[in-house]
Design a protein around this motif. Structure first.
Motif, mmCIF file in Angstrom:
data_model
loop_
_atom_site.group_PDB
_atom_site.id
_atom_site.type_symbol
_atom_site.label_atom_id
_atom_site.label_comp_id
_atom_site.label_asym_id
_atom_site.label_seq_id
_atom_site.Cartn_x
_atom_site.Cartn_y
_atom_site.Cartn_z
ATOM 1 N N LYS A 183 0.877 -1.327 -0.097
ATOM 2 C CA LYS A 183 -0.282 -0.092 0.027
ATOM 3 C C LYS A 183 1.043 1.411 -0.093
ATOM 4 O O LYS A 183 0.646 2.258 -0.991
ATOM 5 C CB LYS A 183 -1.024 0.478 1.699
ATOM 6 N N ASP A 184 1.808 1.148 0.832
ATOM 7 C CA ASP A 184 3.057 2.678 0.916
ATOM 8 C C ASP A 184 3.509 2.316 -0.678
ATOM 9 O O ASP A 184 3.587 3.456 -1.358
ATOM 10 C CB ASP A 184 4.069 2.667 1.191
ATOM 11 N N ALA A 185 4.340 1.590 -1.326
ATOM 12 C CA ALA A 185 4.426 1.046 -2.367
ATOM 13 C C ALA A 185 3.949 2.274 -3.065
ATOM 14 O O ALA A 185 4.166 3.059 -4.108
ATOM 15 C CB ALA A 185 5.550 0.418 -2.897
ATOM 16 N N ALA A 186 2.371 1.884 -3.663
ATOM 17 C CA ALA A 186 1.060 1.998 -4.546
ATOM 18 C C ALA A 186 0.712 3.885 -3.497
ATOM 19 O O ALA A 186 0.663 4.967 -5.226
ATOM 20 C CB ALA A 186 0.023 1.582 -4.015
ATOM 21 N N LEU A 187 1.028 4.001 -2.786
ATOM 22 C CA LEU A 187 0.899 5.619 -2.379
ATOM 23 C C LEU A 187 1.702 6.445 -3.176
ATOM 24 O O LEU A 187 1.715 7.490 -3.862
ATOM 25 C CB LEU A 187 0.306 6.060 -0.509
ATOM 26 N N ARG A 188 3.302 5.295 -2.958
ATOM 27 C CA ARG A 188 4.464 6.968 -3.643
ATOM 28 C C ARG A 188 4.656 6.700 -4.381
ATOM 29 O O ARG A 188 4.946 8.345 -5.372
ATOM 30 C CB ARG A 188 6.239 5.941 -2.699
ATOM 31 N N GLU A 189 4.097 6.123 -5.551
ATOM 32 C CA GLU A 189 4.528 5.880 -6.583
ATOM 33 C C GLU A 189 2.601 7.128 -7.660
ATOM 34 O O GLU A 189 3.083 7.446 -8.589
ATOM 35 C CB GLU A 189 3.785 4.897 -7.397
ATOM 36 N N ALA A 190 1.607 7.039 -6.976
ATOM 37 C CA ALA A 190 0.846 7.486 -7.012
ATOM 38 C C ALA A 190 0.600 9.837 -7.151
ATOM 39 O O ALA A 190 2.059 9.664 -6.674
ATOM 40 C CB ALA A 190 -0.368 7.971 -6.064
ATOM 41 N N HIS A 191 -0.332 9.977 -8.243
ATOM 42 C CA HIS A 191 0.567 12.000 -8.135
ATOM 43 C C HIS A 191 -0.686 12.493 -6.711
ATOM 44 O O HIS A 191 -0.544 13.372 -6.676
ATOM 45 C CB HIS A 191 -0.270 12.505 -9.760
ATOM 46 N N TRP A 192 -2.018 11.360 -7.263
ATOM 47 C CA TRP A 192 -2.917 12.408 -5.960
ATOM 48 C C TRP A 192 -3.731 10.596 -5.365
ATOM 49 O O TRP A 192 -3.870 9.748 -6.097
ATOM 50 C CB TRP A 192 -3.673 12.997 -6.881
ATOM 51 N N LEU A 193 -3.775 11.231 -4.045
ATOM 52 C CA LEU A 193 -5.102 9.790 -3.119
ATOM 53 C C LEU A 193 -6.090 11.035 -3.302
ATOM 54 O O LEU A 193 -6.400 11.853 -3.200
ATOM 55 C CB LEU A 193 -4.626 9.763 -1.698
ATOM 56 N N LEU A 194 -7.375 10.123 -3.744
ATOM 57 C CA LEU A 194 -8.717 10.902 -4.305
ATOM 58 C C LEU A 194 -9.099 10.197 -3.078
ATOM 59 O O LEU A 194 -9.072 8.877 -2.157
ATOM 60 C CB LEU A 194 -9.040 9.860 -5.647
ATOM 61 N N HIS A 195 -10.339 10.941 -2.130
ATOM 62 C CA HIS A 195 -10.866 11.123 -1.618
ATOM 63 C C HIS A 195 -12.243 11.352 -0.704
ATOM 64 O O HIS A 195 -12.642 12.759 -1.055
ATOM 65 C CB HIS A 195 -10.241 11.656 0.300
ATOM 66 N N THR A 196 -14.044 10.732 -1.497
ATOM 67 C CA THR A 196 -14.743 11.554 -2.204
ATOM 68 C C THR A 196 -15.187 11.196 -1.103
ATOM 69 O O THR A 196 -16.670 11.151 -1.628
ATOM 70 C CB THR A 196 -14.832 11.276 -2.849
ATOM 71 N N SER A 197 -14.843 10.800 -0.030
ATOM 72 C CA SER A 197 -16.205 10.013 1.500
ATOM 73 C C SER A 197 -17.107 11.294 1.919
ATOM 74 O O SER A 197 -17.473 12.011 1.483
ATOM 75 C CB SER A 197 -15.827 9.948 2.432
ATOM 76 N N VAL A 198 -18.698 10.614 2.502
ATOM 77 C CA VAL A 198 -19.516 11.909 2.548
ATOM 78 C C VAL A 198 -18.643 12.620 4.215
ATOM 79 O O VAL A 198 -18.963 13.543 4.018
ATOM 80 C CB VAL A 198 -20.855 10.460 3.458
#
Length: 253
Positions: A183-198
């Motif tokens: 998970k940390d590796a995937a987060l590191r590679e991403a440009h943006w974390l999307l968070h669309t929670s209520v």
């Protein structure tokens, strides 16, 4: 508990919609612990009138607990509790187990954009909105982008169906549950974390993404407005809509 159990010094009564009503049976010191007041989240899981009953009993419960000390990490949650009559709320900021990178690797903000969402796949997390953000970026803003969805839950089938309906199969990866290192590796590679929670109690994975050098792009909802500092550690959309969040990301690009 059993008859041979030594008396407890303290009971922590965790609230999540419905508490354990510990002050009325524990016969010792009690602290109430709460991440978030569910409020509109009841609507995500239950139809009316069950959702209305859930919200009503939550408000009544907080009034009944007015003389019990509450611990929470969110100032918004603390304010809501006080509005319900709770007399004492202590705010304790969350910590994270994720160790922040000592040095951030270079990561140019260029296409194709690598987006990620890390979440239980349940109604209140609105992962369908994250998929719609992807569609808006690709189809309306003509930006090359891909979305990795990390997590599992009851909405998996519906989300896969939505991806197919929007023609986003080539742009979307369902990664399932991942170990912390993955998970940390995937987060590191991403440009943006999307968070669309209520709404969130705070938004733990926002800080986990930041620790990996990845900003968050979020909806302007309780919790996420605290964990994301607009244009400093991430970006906050002007409204709760996929188009608004996609346009915000496009503007930064």
């Amino acid at each position: 508990w059993n008859a041979t159990q030594e008396p407890f010094d303290l009971v922590i009564d965790q609230h999540h919609g419905i508490p354990w009503y510990a002050p009325w049976w524990c016969k010792t010191h009690c602290v109430a612990y709460i991440h978030e007041v569910l409020g509109p989240i009841w609507n995500s899981f239950y139809p009316w009138p069950l959702s209305a009953i859930g919200k009503w009993q939550e408000r009544v419960t907080h009034r009944k607990y007015r003389d019990v000390l509450f611990w929470t990490a969110s100032t918004f949650t603390g304010d809501q509790l006080k509005e319900s009559g709770v007399k004492s709320v202590t705010t304790i900021p969350y910590g994270v187990e994720t160790r922040a990178l000592a040095e951030l690797p270079k990561k140019d903000l260029v296409e194709p954009l690598r987006l990620i969402t890390v979440s239980r796949l349940v109604p209140n997390k609105r992962v369908d909105h994250a998929i719609a953000v992807l569609w808006c970026l690709v189809e309306e803003n003509k930006i090359q982008a891909g979305l990795k969805i990390v997590g599992e839950g009851q909405e998996l089938g519906a989300l896969k169906k939505l991806v197919a309906e929007l023609g986003m199969e080539k742009h979307t990866e369902f990664a399932g549950v991942q170990a912390e290192a993955e998970k940390d590796a995937a987060l590191r590679e991403a440009h943006w974390l999307l968070h669309t929670s209520v709404r969130e109690g705070w938004g733990l994975n926002v800080i986990e993404a930041n620790a990996m050098g990845t900003p968050a792009a979020v909806y302007p909802v309780p919790g996420l407005l605290e964990s994301t500092l607009h244009e400093k550690t991430g970006i906050v959309a002007e409204e709760e809509s996929p188009k608004a969040l996609a346009d915000t990301i496009a503007a930064v690009l």
